[in-house]
Design a protein around this motif. Structure first.
Motif, PDB file in Angstrom:
ATOM      1  N   ALA A   1       1.328  -1.175   0.374  1.00  0.00           N
ATOM      2  CA  ALA A   1      -0.114   0.292   0.048  1.00  0.00           C
ATOM      3  C   ALA A   1       1.024   1.150   0.402  1.00  0.00           C
ATOM      4  N   LEU A   2       2.096   1.230   0.596  1.00  0.00           N
ATOM      5  CA  LEU A   2       2.827   2.000   0.713  1.00  0.00           C
ATOM      6  C   LEU A   2       3.750   2.740  -0.549  1.00  0.00           C
ATOM      7  N   ARG A   3       3.716   1.606  -0.945  1.00  0.00           N
ATOM      8  CA  ARG A   3       4.678   1.151  -2.442  1.00  0.00           C
ATOM      9  C   ARG A   3       3.542   2.417  -3.465  1.00  0.00           C
ATOM     10  N   LEU A   4       2.692   1.953  -3.359  1.00  0.00           N
ATOM     11  CA  LEU A   4       1.218   2.762  -4.360  1.00  0.00           C
ATOM     12  C   LEU A   4       0.809   4.278  -3.846  1.00  0.00           C
ATOM     13  N   SER A   5       1.109   4.135  -2.365  1.00  0.00           N
ATOM     14  CA  SER A   5       0.732   5.188  -2.035  1.00  0.00           C
ATOM     15  C   SER A   5       2.315   5.964  -1.041  1.00  0.00           C
ATOM     16  N   PRO A   6       3.004   6.722  -1.455  1.00  0.00           N
ATOM     17  CA  PRO A   6       4.205   6.811  -0.325  1.00  0.00           C
ATOM     18  C   PRO A   6       4.078   8.100  -0.292  1.00  0.00           C
ATOM     19  N   ASP A   7       4.060   8.788  -0.644  1.00  0.00           N
ATOM     20  CA  ASP A   7       3.278  10.353   0.704  1.00  0.00           C
ATOM     21  C   ASP A   7       1.810  10.206   1.478  1.00  0.00           C
ATOM     22  N   ASN A   8       1.244   9.287   1.328  1.00  0.00           N
ATOM     23  CA  ASN A   8       0.160   9.329   2.222  1.00  0.00           C
ATOM     24  C   ASN A   8       0.243   9.169   4.112  1.00  0.00           C
ATOM     25  N   ALA A   9       0.605   9.971   4.247  1.00  0.00           N
ATOM     26  CA  ALA A   9       0.670  10.798   5.846  1.00  0.00           C
ATOM     27  C   ALA A   9      -0.313  10.334   6.539  1.00  0.00           C
ATOM     28  N   PRO A  10      -1.518   9.006   6.763  1.00  0.00           N
ATOM     29  CA  PRO A  10      -1.702   8.921   7.290  1.00  0.00           C
ATOM     30  C   PRO A  10      -2.193   7.510   7.974  1.00  0.00           C
ATOM     31  N   LEU A  11      -0.883   6.741   6.528  1.00  0.00           N
ATOM     32  CA  LEU A  11      -0.393   5.529   6.423  1.00  0.00           C
ATOM     33  C   LEU A  11       0.335   5.854   7.685  1.00  0.00           C
ATOM     34  N   LEU A  12       1.678   6.442   6.613  1.00  0.00           N
ATOM     35  CA  LEU A  12       2.265   6.472   7.758  1.00  0.00           C
ATOM     36  C   LEU A  12       2.658   6.218   8.859  1.00  0.00           C
ATOM     37  N   SER A  13       2.011   6.931   8.984  1.00  0.00           N
ATOM     38  CA  SER A  13       1.561   7.484  10.943  1.00  0.00           C
ATOM     39  C   SER A  13       1.199   5.771  11.730  1.00  0.00           C
ATOM     40  N   HIS A  14       0.717   5.386  10.756  1.00  0.00           N
ATOM     41  CA  HIS A  14       0.153   3.879  11.113  1.00  0.00           C
ATOM     42  C   HIS A  14       0.818   2.866  11.093  1.00  0.00           C
TER      43      HIS A  14
END
Lengths: 481, 411
Positions: A19-32
């Protein structure tokens, strides 16, 4: 991702890494992910990820609290204190920041300050009661704060036993569950889609003459010569459904249509409408239609319309059916006048659209947008290479070599050629123009992507074409039954 | 359920796994610990023929909610599709233990038993599912499939008739009835049902492959071969093996008899020729008649891309056979050898394209090796190079190995 990248940490579950590879700048996901790593003991990686979140969103409070927790667990108390002190200056300060401040202050020997901050934290959020901390600060706390049993913590308070466990950060004050509890009527839609005045028009669209002609007749002429249509008692409006393989310019064509008539343009994606709260999606849809009605003339364009208007027999839940009913009623203009609102929609899967959308007055014209033909491909390539360094490009020859390419494929081809030329320019220090050979070379590295779509479409055209809806596909594939 | 998950669910129902996967991943970005999102991810990946990733996702879903029957059910589905039947059975058994009241659990169990050729167990599972929910179309169809394999064809047809009476627009039931008609050697009636199934769901592969068989079965030779294939398909693996071995030794005996008693050759020779043709057809009939179907206006569209590619290679081999035969008749004996080599290669082509995934890759490599050995041996024989015989022996041994592997390695 490099080998030292915290995202390569084995502590991250594979799906999340993807998921991070698809959306590397997704702050909520990074935070999770940072939260998860921290809980699993990957403190340094978590620190690095929280910093990444803060680089993206410098004011992200949960990430700041997470970083404090990571610092604290590594013994970097002064770094933790710097952040916490800025947080507690907020008005009002986050309750968890106060609790963290209390912890840090206690460690620094400032027991009075710790007690004060702990008291403020618990007053703000009683679920933050920490029996151990309260015991350490008992001498400086009023009696009612001295024991966890005095207050009535949430049943799952044991999860928050350690304020640095970060579990608590996963549920900010305005958690989803509290929003979920709101009655439906308490959620008015403030949905406002982005209104545009597109600068593109039909001259920017390569090929597609038949489709453009249909749109001209259905949309452009009624706006330009309304009196003529009025004389025949024909209403101005209605809808056109564009279908075809992905990347063949359906969206671009819709935008150009709005540019052609100098109308406002609203592009609606599924994420603009669909929401998990019951009834909210319908409200969003209504708000978008209302916005279009107040900005006449307006072209309202629904991308991936099958998501909003899926066949009702495919639906398990009634929630999805409600939005279809709402959509149909908006299209019909039951409660409002749609005069001057032109509706375009695009889909890659017309067979999944509810048949009710195809009735007269709704999407009564259904146009197949095929991959560009030879002259269209040459025209598209010309448009794409406009303003770039080119020399003696034989567009017809390249177009011949790109049979079956969609517009998106042609763009990928041009991108590949440009990248190759850039690489050459970087090593030689000279800018050399792109030529036919370069483009033909790139065709070896990129293949047409619409083949799978036609495999599916072929089946619908062969077996489920009783109304002749997909005759255009059969004609395109040169198939006769 | 979040909007992304709802969308993923709908997309899975619409057989759009790539889009469903994207939605499930988006749902996971918002809440990474949702087992349902992982389950949808598993199903979408399984639909896209990515079994390892699908199993990984399904396992994650179960890890998040080990006491939920649904996630064990999803895990069993992806294992079943990956041909890991024993593990799939274990998972669905666990799902049934947690929730013994859901009919679809039993339909999956029946499907697993069918894959294992446990017809009686499959029938039992389907009937247990129907006891829970007499309207369950999946169980009704699986019951019919089990019945037909148990030789109870009439009951099988009645079972689907019953399902169709309740739900006349069910594509799976129509496809199943089509296959029932094929089992009864009635391809015309089968075609009607397959056509209806495809009208209702043009993406239903079970119906498309049935339609393909029904179209080919209009040819009496293929009709006979199809009857044989379906009959063999109904037998247990042990019986299949016994049949092949008995036939092989029986024909060897006939061969010996023919060489010892030349006076009987008028009877025995046609028998032997018919046997060799039949054996050749058991390997190649599918691809060969697919090739013939390309001459049919409708039939050519029913073929999948993969099947068309297979027929191209098969046609190339047939051209090789014809050229060899031509040379043979013109008095050059190498021509006959060439014809045999290309006929063998046509079998290899059929074997390769009857497989999928990694199995196809390995058989493909084997077939390429076989082609190199056969053609190199032939060329060396023509230019009278020493060592030709050794290479041709390698070719023969390679072909035997390919046949044995094809019989024992799963598709």
């Amino acid at each position: 991702m490099s080998a030292n990248d915290p995202l390569n940490s084995p502590l991250i579950p594979v799906p999340l890494r993807e998921a991070l590879r698809l959306s590397p700048d997704n702050a909520p996901l990074l935070s999770h992910v940072a939260d998860l790593i921290l809980k699993s003991g990957g403190i340094e990686e978590a620190e690095s990820l929280f910093k990444r979140v803060l680089a993206l969103e410098p004011e992200n409070v949960p990430a700041k609290l997470g970083l404090v927790s990571a610092f604290f667990q590594q013994g970097k108390t002064s770094a933790a204190l710097v952040i916490v002190e800025t947080l507690v200056k907020g008005s009002p300060p986050p309750a968890r920041a106060l609790l963290l401040h209390a912890r840090l202050a206690l460690q620094a020997g400032e027991t009075r300050l710790a007690a004060q901050q702990y008291q403020r934290a618990v007053e703000q959020d009683p679920s933050l009661v920490d029996g151990g901390l309260a015991q350490d600060l008992a001498a400086f706390l009023p009696k009612r704060f001295q024991g966890a049993q005095i207050l009535s913590p949430k049943p799952d308070a044991e999860k928050n036993e350690n304020p640095f466990s970060n579990e608590s950060f996963l549920a900010p004050e305005s958690s989803e569950s509290s929003r979920e509890a709101l009655p439906v009527g308490d959620l008015p839609s403030d949905m406002q889609a982005e209104l545009e005045k597109p600068a593109t028009n039909f001259s920017d669209v390569g090929g597609m003459e038949r489709v453009k002609e249909e749109i001209r007749m259905k949309i452009i002429l009624p706006l330009q010569k309304p009196e003529l249509f009025k004389a025949y008692g024909k209403k101005v409006g209605g809808g056109i459904l564009l279908y075809g393989p992905p990347g063949c310019g359906k969206t671009f064509l819709a935008r150009a249509t709005a540019g052609e008539v100098n109308a406002n343009f609203i592009a609606v994606g599924i994420s603009d409408v669909l929401e998990m709260w019951i009834g909210q999606s319908e409200k969003n849809l209504h708000a978008i239609f209302e916005q279009a009605r107040t900005h006449k003339p307006c072209v309202l364009f629904f991308d991936e319309v099958d998501a909003l208007g899926a066949n009702r027999t495919d639906m398990l839940r009634s929630g999805g059916r409600q939005i279809i009913n709402q959509f149909l009623s908006e299209l019909d203009g039951v409660a409002a006048n749609n005069e001057g609102v032109l509706i375009l929609a695009a889909t890659n899967a017309p067979w999944h659209l509810d048949p009710a959308f195809r009735r007269p007055g709704r999407f009564d014209r259904i146009l197949f947008v095929p991959p560009p033909d030879l002259p269209a491909r040459a025209a598209i390539l010309r448009l794409m290479l406009r303003g770039k360094p080119v020399a003696d490009v034989d567009f017809d020859q390249v177009a011949k070599k790109t049979d079956g390419f969609s517009g998106a494929d042609l763009k990928a081809l041009v991108d590949l050629t440009v990248e190759e030329k850039l690489r050459e320019a970087m090593s030689s220090g000279q800018i050399r123009p792109m030529g036919t050979k370069d483009l033909l070379e790139a065709t070896k590295r990129h293949k047409a992507t619409v083949r799978d779509w036609f495999d599916t479409a072929k089946n619908y055209a062969l077996y489920a074409n009783q109304s002749g809806l997909y005759d255009d596909i059969l004609a395109h594939l040169k198939m006769t039954k | 359920m979040s909007a992304h998950l709802e969308r993923a669910q709908l997309l899975l129902q619409q057989s759009r796994p790539a889009d469903a996967e994207r939605e499930a991943l988006l749902a996971l970005t918002a809440a990474p610990d949702q087992p349902l999102a992982h389950a949808y991810l598993a199903l979408s990946r399984s639909d896209q023929n990515r079994p390892a990733e699908a199993i990984d996702s399904a396992r994650t879903a179960v890890g998040f909610a080990p006491d939920s029957a649904f996630f064990h059910y999803v895990y069993a589905i992806v294992l079943h599709r990956a041909d890991r039947e024993a593990e799939a059975r274990a998972e669905i058994t666990e799902a049934i233990r947690i929730d013994p009241e859901t009919a679809s659990h039993f339909s999956l169990l029946a499907s697993i038993e069918l894959s294992e050729r446990h017809w009686a167990e499959a029938l039992d599972a389907a009937e247990r599912g129907l006891m829970l929910d007499p309207q369950d179309v999946g169980c009704a169809n699986l019951r019919s499939m089990a019945l037909v394999r148990l030789g109870r064809k009439e009951e099988a047809m009645q079972a689907v008739d019953f399902a169709l009476a309740r739900e006349p627009h069910n594509a799976l039931s129509h496809a199943n009835q089509g296959w029932n008609y094929l089992h009864r050697n009635n391809p015309e009636a089968a075609q009607d049902h397959f056509r209806e199934a495809l009208r209702l769901n043009p993406q239903l592969e079970y119906a498309r492959s049935g339609m393909l068989e029904a179209l080919k079965a209009r040819n009496p030779v293929y009709r006979g071969m199809l009857a044989y294939f379906l009959w063999m398909g109904r037998q247990s693996r042990r019986l299949q093996g016994v049949f092949v071995v008995v036939t092989y030794f029986g024909m060897n005996g006939v061969n010996g008899l023919a060489s010892h008693h030349p006076e009987w050759s008028k009877v025995l020779l046609p028998l032997l020729i018919a046997f060799y043709i039949f054996t050749y057809l058991t390997w190649t009939a599918g691809t060969m008649f697919n090739l013939l179907l390309r001459l049919n206006r409708f039939g050519r569209y029913v073929l999948s891309r993969d099947e068309r590619v297979a027929t191209n290679w098969f046609a190339a081999c047939l051209v090789g056979v014809l050229v060899g035969v031509g040379y043979g008749f013109s008095g050059r004996e190498e021509g006959w050898l060439g014809a045999v080599i290309f006929a063998v290669l046509s079998i290899a082509v059929s074997v390769v394209f009857s497989r999928r995934g990694a199995s196809r890759r390995w058989f493909g490599i084997g077939a390429i090796g076989l082609a190199i050995a056969g053609l190199a041996g032939l060329a060396m024989l023509i230019v009278e190079q020493p060592g030709a015989l050794a290479i041709l022996i390698v070719f023969v041994v390679g072909f035997l190995a390919l046949q044995i592997a094809a019989n024992f390695v799963r598709r």
